[in-house]
Design a protein around this motif. Structure first.
Motif, mmCIF file in Angstrom:
data_model
loop_
_atom_site.group_PDB
_atom_site.id
_atom_site.type_symbol
_atom_site.label_atom_id
_atom_site.label_comp_id
_atom_site.label_asym_id
_atom_site.label_seq_id
_atom_site.Cartn_x
_atom_site.Cartn_y
_atom_site.Cartn_z
ATOM 1 N N SER A 1 -50.255 -65.212 103.196
ATOM 2 C CA SER A 1 -50.903 -64.214 102.342
ATOM 3 C C SER A 1 -50.859 -62.872 103.060
ATOM 4 C CB SER A 1 -52.360 -64.612 102.061
ATOM 5 O OG SER A 1 -53.122 -64.586 103.264
ATOM 6 N N ARG B 1 -54.179 -73.810 100.199
ATOM 7 C CA ARG B 1 -54.892 -72.616 99.751
ATOM 8 C C ARG B 1 -56.334 -72.558 100.273
ATOM 9 N NH1 ARG B 1 -53.918 -68.859 95.564
ATOM 10 N NH2 ARG B 1 -55.790 -67.668 95.056
ATOM 11 N N MET C 1 -50.924 -65.217 97.892
ATOM 12 C CA MET C 1 -50.761 -66.495 98.586
ATOM 13 C C MET C 1 -49.584 -67.272 98.000
ATOM 14 S SD MET C 1 -54.617 -67.963 99.164
ATOM 15 C CE MET C 1 -55.906 -66.949 99.903
#
Length: 423
Positions: free
Chosen positions: A198, A257, A280
């Motif tokens: 990210s 995540r 992301m």
């Protein structure tokens, strides 16, 4: 060659039907290969299914070896105003070590560049050297006779066409659609990577240190067989990511995540993050030459497609640029790549990949991570050796104790492996 694209590869231009060299994939490996080949006077077509600039899941870091390869390619000016990275700031088990990149033939500094910019810069450099770019066209199949690739089937806009070439370099990434059609097989019995990346706004974006956290915990506090990173990009942002090592027997059972979001919260104060991470994306990554079927009579796989990636940390940009140059040299020197190309890869990378694969396999077991990491992070000498290995900074000419021990470990691993790298 007939009706080639140039520059941006506009979709209304005709796909060429022939070339001296067809390069499939315009990431760092493919674009560097196209640049080298065009500079040597070959008629080169560079083809990619994406339209540029495009993103790629990556930490965006350039080791001194990768930075050196960029300079040798001719892109020193592109890196001139990019971050100058001194080394790694390693964290874990209540300790921190700042380890400078060791002295090596590749120089003492690394860098960091978003892949949207890096890949496009190398691609445009190849075009400037005379390579003909075709964007938005996917190579899906090949006609092969007696090991010789006769033509590549390409789709764009729902239409199929065929490109014939004297030689073909396959650089279409980790999944390698064309490579798979040619018989390339990814073996997951050795360590492979899973990672998520990210970007986040940071007041430390001009820092000279890459952050690396060797002690990675999940949302419930459990220790994971992975690591986190924060790489400053010099533009007000950092690349923030997490990675884990896995094998077919020990797959990485972690939802990337939430782990990445948890890691971002963990480093917010340390890296002075001013916003939550964005953009992301995640990916799988074959490593350490864990593929078979990397060459035929007139074709070969390079870069990520050939699993030329460090099994300990996923670094592969340096190997991408190196295999690109070596592949083009082989196009000029060899009439049959079937044995010559795998032999070259084994000679250049076999020992280090075998040793790193064995070490990475141990790190897929969470219980071994603190056993190795807790005392290791407190040893400056050991962390310096770790940085040297992670940065791909050992060369065959190194004769010190660490280099000799690493090569010996690699030789031993090759003898005991049922499938050594690139076999």
């Amino acid at each position: 060659m007939t009706s080639a694209t140039s520059g941006g590869g506009d979709s209304d231009r005709t796909i060429p039907d022939s070339a001296d060299l067809l390069v499939v994939g315009a990431g760092p490996a493919g674009s560097a290969a196209a640049a080298h080949a065009a500079l040597s006077g070959l008629d080169v077509v560079l083809l990619d299914s994406a339209r540029f600039p495009r993103d790629k899941t990556c930490g965006d870091g350039l080791t001194p070896r990768a930075r050196s390869a960029m300079h040798q390619l001719g892109l020193a000016a592109f890196l001139a105003d990019r971050p100058r990275i001194t080394g790694l700031e390693l964290n874990g088990w209540g300790a921190r070590q700042r380890v400078e990149w060791p002295d090596s033939p590749f120089g003492r500094y690394g860098s960091a560049v978003p892949r949207t910019e890096l890949d496009d810069a190398i691609r445009l450099f190849a075009v400037d050297q005379g390579a003909h770019m075709v964007e938005g066209a996917k190579a899906i199949d090949a006609e092969v006779t007696g090991g010789r690739l006769e033509s590549v089937t390409v789709t764009r806009g729902g239409e199929r066409s065929h490109i014939s070439a004297k030689s073909v370099i396959v650089a279409d990434g980790v999944r390698s659609v064309l490579g798979k059609s040619l018989g390339r097989t990814w073996h997951r019995d050795t360590a492979y990577g899973v990672a998520a990346r990210s970007y986040a706004a940071s007041d430390r974006s001009t820092d000279e240190w890459m952050g690396s956290h060797l002690e990675l915990h999940g949302t419930d506090g459990e220790l994971l067989p992975g690591y986190g990173w924060v790489f400053p990009l010099g533009d007000g942002t950092v690349n923030l990511g997490v990675g884990a090592l896995a094998t077919a027997k020990r797959p990485a059972a972690m939802a990337l995540r939430p782990v990445l979001e948890h890691y971002a919260r963990m480093v917010t104060d340390e890296w002075r993050l001013s916003a939550a991470p964005e953009r992301m994306v995640s990916a799988l990554l074959p490593m350490g030459g864990a593929v078979t079927g990397v060459a035929g009579v007139n074709w070969m796989l390079i870069g990520d497609a050939a699993a030329c990636v460090n099994p300990l940390n996923g670094e592969g940009i340096d190997y991408a640029l190196e295999t690109a140059e070596a592949a083009v040299a082989m196009v000029a020197a060899e009439s049959d790549f079937t044995r010559a190309w795998p032999a070259h890869l084994r000679n250049e990378y076999g020992q280090v990949f075998a040793a790193a694969r064995r070490a990475a396999g141990l790190l897929t077991m969470p219980q071994t991570v603190p056993v190795l990491g807790r005392p290791g992070i407190r040893s400056a000498a050991l962390m310096s050796a770790v940085v040297r290995v992670m940065g791909n900074l050992m060369t065959p000419d190194d004769t010190d104790l660490i280099a000799r021990a690493w090569r010996t470990a690699g030789s031993a691993a090759i003898r005991f492996e049922s499938r050594p790298p690139f076999t």
